[in-house]
Design a protein around this motif. Structure first.
Motif, mmCIF file in Angstrom:
data_model
loop_
_atom_site.group_PDB
_atom_site.id
_atom_site.type_symbol
_atom_site.label_atom_id
_atom_site.label_comp_id
_atom_site.label_asym_id
_atom_site.label_seq_id
_atom_site.Cartn_x
_atom_site.Cartn_y
_atom_site.Cartn_z
ATOM 1 N N VAL A 68 2.250 -1.315 2.396
ATOM 2 C CA VAL A 68 1.015 -0.547 2.214
ATOM 3 C C VAL A 68 1.323 0.783 1.524
ATOM 4 C CG1 VAL A 68 -0.812 0.700 3.426
ATOM 5 C CG2 VAL A 68 -0.216 -1.623 4.133
ATOM 6 N N MET A 105 -0.082 -4.650 -1.712
ATOM 7 C CA MET A 105 -1.090 -4.784 -0.671
ATOM 8 C C MET A 105 -1.286 -6.241 -0.290
ATOM 9 S SD MET A 105 -2.988 -3.059 1.356
ATOM 10 C CE MET A 105 -3.186 -1.420 0.654
ATOM 11 N N GLY A 139 -5.562 -0.547 4.248
ATOM 12 C CA GLY A 139 -5.858 -1.698 3.395
ATOM 13 C C GLY A 139 -7.278 -2.200 3.542
#
Length: 874
Positions: A235, A247, A287
């Motif tokens: 991340v 991601m 995220g």
């Protein structure tokens, strides 16, 4: 030729004024679990950001509330707290100066139960200017919601990336450390998903049930980090590059981990579960815009289940503990990050966030007060480092309060400097102290990170030296990389720094019972360090029964100090040697250790720092007695050993143990012990070393000498006793040290548990006993010692330009005097009158300690630790 005493015998034996010597007669100063309310009895609070604490009410589903006012009838300036499940209440406002009254109430969740109110307590707020307050949890949650509504964006919340993501990306675009990290993370793309299996397999053949249980936990230790860290790192790599591949990989791994069984061996352990909760919450928050609805729900469900596993054991317990180490070390940080990440999204999380925020404001720093120290010693202090860097930033971003400006944080800079000098080992007290043979990596990284938040030029110097001397510390992913990236603003430019050569040679940290004396703080090759420990917290958590113990380091290496190895928190070697007083340079009473537990405490009554002479006094009179703490008795039971005299524990009837310690220049240490018991007992003065000790024959039955030789130092120790004494030197532990768990050092190497050397000088049975110990430390040739016994059993020693005189006659008042050959440096304890050369030095209180150097007179008497003045509920 020996010089005569500078005071007359009539004055010498004058009875000390009772104001000079103070005692503490309570069972403990810091109980394991809070037993009384705070603040009470009109105590003057140090600032007007008031925090209320009280003992718990046993039972499940207990609720509390508080009320405070400026009158005993609770009608004026009334503050009423909402119902809550925990027993702390920070007042998130600057209350007015003057006297305040308060009380708390409790009840169960039974509808017919009524609120039961405590007695009324009172305290006084002294000042209202420049105080630091923080918003209430309710305000924090409302502000969080308002901010998100204004921005039209729920996430990310962590690390202020909701407003600083672009700045973070821009600042680190050309950061060499960020580039190296991203390059390493590219190798993580497409990796096989992790299996639930031990991270460090071990053979359990032949182990008993307890060892096998501990070994299974040990084998899975670190699994949570192993599977959660890659998620957080991936991340982070996205935020540094904006490359979707990072991601996507994080989501793939996060979904996989979210499906793991929370009750399985791999992740149910509190450390593992805490790390996984943080990893999943980081992915959910940072995220968020990339997750499918089903993935968000999966993560929320996993976080809710795992988070509740943590939370259910916290309210009405954790906040009351002196220190639940596992939670404060790691889990509080994991859980706080998770709570913030999913607040308002997971129904339970608002209460989680409220709880951790309140406990942080009420209890930080949990194992200290204001002087910057940490009572368990630096071996385990470093386990808290990550939390002590990130949570002030997390809660600071949330509340707007700068926790790095707290008094303890500012004094922490000095604690680091004095307790853990550059290129040196630290004080040998507390679990894992033996692993600190030089600056270790996470300590260096912590000091570097702290230097960016605390405006202290000496800490800046310390961090600069670490970067210069240990460049490899900063060439890999580590616990503080995220912090450095968040605070990166171009190549590191050191703010104005000051070499600590202009600081006092010694500093006291009385809240945690440590005095650190140095001959040269800057140059390790010339530094002799003397530590005296006498801990008001007692033997709690990872601390040791090392009250009035000394450590002596030379050129950065331990010469004398604590011995043994941290094999396990409570195996036989730990309890009978390492954690026991048997493993420290202190006194055994009838061959018995100081007790384990919060009731085995000491304290530092006096301290003076000078030019050639450094001085401290420790009091361990309360440290001895039967071991009665349930926590430690249970540890003995688990391994099938009784905490009795055969094991080195019990009540020898100690009434007094006051130890005076002086460092003279860089080559001599003087220790003067005053000991008393209710019956005749043997007293053993111990010294331990990693280097061989050799007994040297000496004339007379009341003095013993032994030598130490190593490739970098020569040393000898002479102990003068008020009674006939014997000496025993050996290289055996009471219980063998075996690395049965295969413990490793910071670099992953298996630690060799070697034998070490031990010397004990034991008196004949006496009610009162005194020892005078003279320690010489030289790089080359040892200096000869001239000694004489004057009338009234007055021992006089001349060595290396110093004359030391001490009264060893137990029927007379104690006396210790040290004079330099040029008569310009003088220390005196115990007489009514002091002469420096031909000049009479005024003494205001008989029995005080006086240091005279360069015409400057410093006089001190006993001063009790701050806790006795503030937390007075007992």
């Amino acid at each position: 030729m020996l010089i005569s005493l500078l005071v007359s015998s009539q004055l010498l034996f004058a009875k000390p004024d009772t104001q000079a010597v103070k005692t503490i007669d309570v069972a403990m100063l810091h109980p394991r679990v809070r037993e009384w309310a705070y603040p009470v009895k009109d105590v003057k609070v140090p600032a007007n950001s008031v925090c209320l604490l009280w003992p718990s009410t046993p039972g499940k589903n207990i609720a509390y509330k508080i009320m405070m006012a400026t009158d005993a009838g609770f009608t004026q300036n009334v503050i009423v707290g909402d119902e809550q499940r925990w027993a702390v209440y920070p007042i998130h406002q600057n209350v007015k100066e003057g006297k305040w009254y308060w009380k708390y109430a409790y009840k169960t969740d039974n509808p017919i139960d009524k609120w039961q109110w405590s007695e009324t307590n009172s305290f006084i707020v002294e000042r209202s200017q420049n105080s630091i307050s923080s918003p209430s949890p309710k305000q924090v949650l409302e502000n969080l919601q308002v901010l998100e509504n204004l921005k039209g964006q729920q996430h990310p919340r962590l690390w202020s990336l909701n407003k600083n993501a672009e700045t973070f990306y821009g600042n680190n675009k050309n950061n060499p450390e960020a580039k190296a990290f991203v390059a390493a993370m590219r190798k993580q793309l497409g990796k096989t998903l992790p299996e639930e299996k031990p991270t460090r397999p071990r053979d359990t053949t032949g182990m008993n049930a307890l060892q096998k249980k501990q070994m299974i936990e040990f084998m899975y230790h670190g699994f949570g980090n192993k599977v959660a860290n890659p998620i957080k790192d991936l991340v982070l790599a996205y935020y540094l590059t904006k490359e979707r591949a990072f991601m996507d990989e994080a989501i793939k791994q996060g979904v996989h981990v979210a499906k793991m069984d929370p009750e399985g061996y791999a992740t149910r352990d509190d450390f593992n579960n805490g790390n996984i909760v943080e990893g999943l919450a980081t992915l959910y928050d940072m995220g968020f815009s990339f997750l499918k609805d089903s993935e968000k729900q999966l993560l929320k469900n996993a976080i809710a289940v795992r988070g509740q596993m943590i939370y259910k054991g916290l309210p009405n317990r954790f906040e009351l503990q002196m220190c639940d180490n596992h939670v404060w070390q790691h889990i509080l940080r994991n859980f706080s990050i998770a709570a913030l990440a999913v607040a308002n999204d997971v129904p339970e999380a608002n209460e989680w966030l409220t709880y951790v925020y309140e406990v942080w404001n009420a209890r930080f720093p949990v194992l200290a007060s204001t002087d910057g120290g940490w009572h368990e010693g630096n071996g385990y202090f470093r386990v808290h480092y990550k939390t002590l860097i990130y949570l002030p930033m997390l809660f600071g971003d949330l509340s707007g309060r700068n926790y790095y400006e707290e008094e303890w944080m500012n004094n922490l800079a000095y604690y680091i400097l004095y307790s853990y000098p550059i290129k040196s080992t630290s004080v040998s007290q507390g679990d894992m102290h033996e692993n600190l043979k030089d600056i270790v990596r996470n300590h260096g990284l912590f000091a570097d990170a702290l230097s960016t938040k605390i405006n202290n030029p000496y800490l800046t110097w310390y961090a600069h030296e670490i970067r210069k001397l240990y460049p490899d510390f900063f060439r890999a992913n580590d616990d503080f990389l995220l912090f450095r990236l968040l605070n990166y603003k171009g190549d590191k430019v050191m703010s104005a720094s000051k070499v600590p050569s202009d600081l006092p040679k010694s500093r006291d940290f009385r809240d945690i019972g440590l005095v650190a004396m140095h001959s040269d703080l800057v140059n390790t090759a010339r530094n002799t360090t003397v530590f005296l420990t006498s801990n008001p917290y007692g033997v709690a958590g990872h601390a040791h029964a090392a009250q009035n113990a000394i450590t002596i380091n030379y050129k950065g290496k331990k010469v004398y100090g604590g011995t043994g190895f941290y094999s396990n928190f409570s195996d036989a070697h730990n309890l009978l040697d390492y954690r026991s007083s048997r493993g420290h340079c202190t006194i055994l009473a009838d061959s018995l250790s100081q007790r384990l537990g919060e009731d085995g405490y000491g304290w530092i009554p006096r301290f003076i720092t000078g030019n050639r002479i450094q001085y401290a006094l420790g009091d361990a009179s309360n440290a001895y007695g039967n071991l009665t703490t349930d926590f430690w008795l249970d540890r003995f039971t688990q391994i099938g050993i009784k905490a009795d005299k055969e094991s080195g524990y019990g009540d020898a009837g100690v009434k007094k143990f006051r130890r005076h310690v002086l460092q003279l220049d860089s080559n001599y240490v003087v220790v003067y012990d005053e000991l008393e018991s209710v019956k005749p007992i043997k007293w053993t003065s111990q010294m331990h070393s990693p280097f061989q000790l050799t007994h040297v024959s000496a004339a007379g039955q009341k003095s013993k000498t032994f030598d130490l030789q190593a490739d970098f130092v020569k040393s000898n120790v002479t102990v003068f006793s008020s009674s006939t004494a014997s000496i025993n030197i050996h290289d055996q532990y009471n219980f063998p040290a075996k690395n049965w768990k295969g413990k490793t050092d910071d670099e992953g190497n298996i630690i060799e548990f070697s034998e070490q050397w031990h010397a004990g000088i034991t008196s004949q049975p006496t009610i009162k006993q005194r020892f005078l110990t003279v320690i010489q430390i030289q790089e080359k040739q040892l200096q000869p010692i001239k000694q004489a016994v004057l009338k009234n059993n007055m021992q006089q020693v001349q060595i290396g330009g110093w004359t030391i005189s001490a009264n060893l006659e137990t029927g007379k008042e104690p006396f210790l005097q040290v004079v330099s050959s040029d008569q310009k440096s003088l220390f005196n304890y115990g007489s009514s009158e002091v002469k420096s050369g031909k000049n009479l030095v005024p003494r205001t209180i008989s029995g005080s300690s006086v240091l005279v150097e360069k015409g400057k007179i410093q006089e001190v008497v006993d001063e009790r630790p701050n806790v006795t003045n503030l937390d007075t509920g007992r």
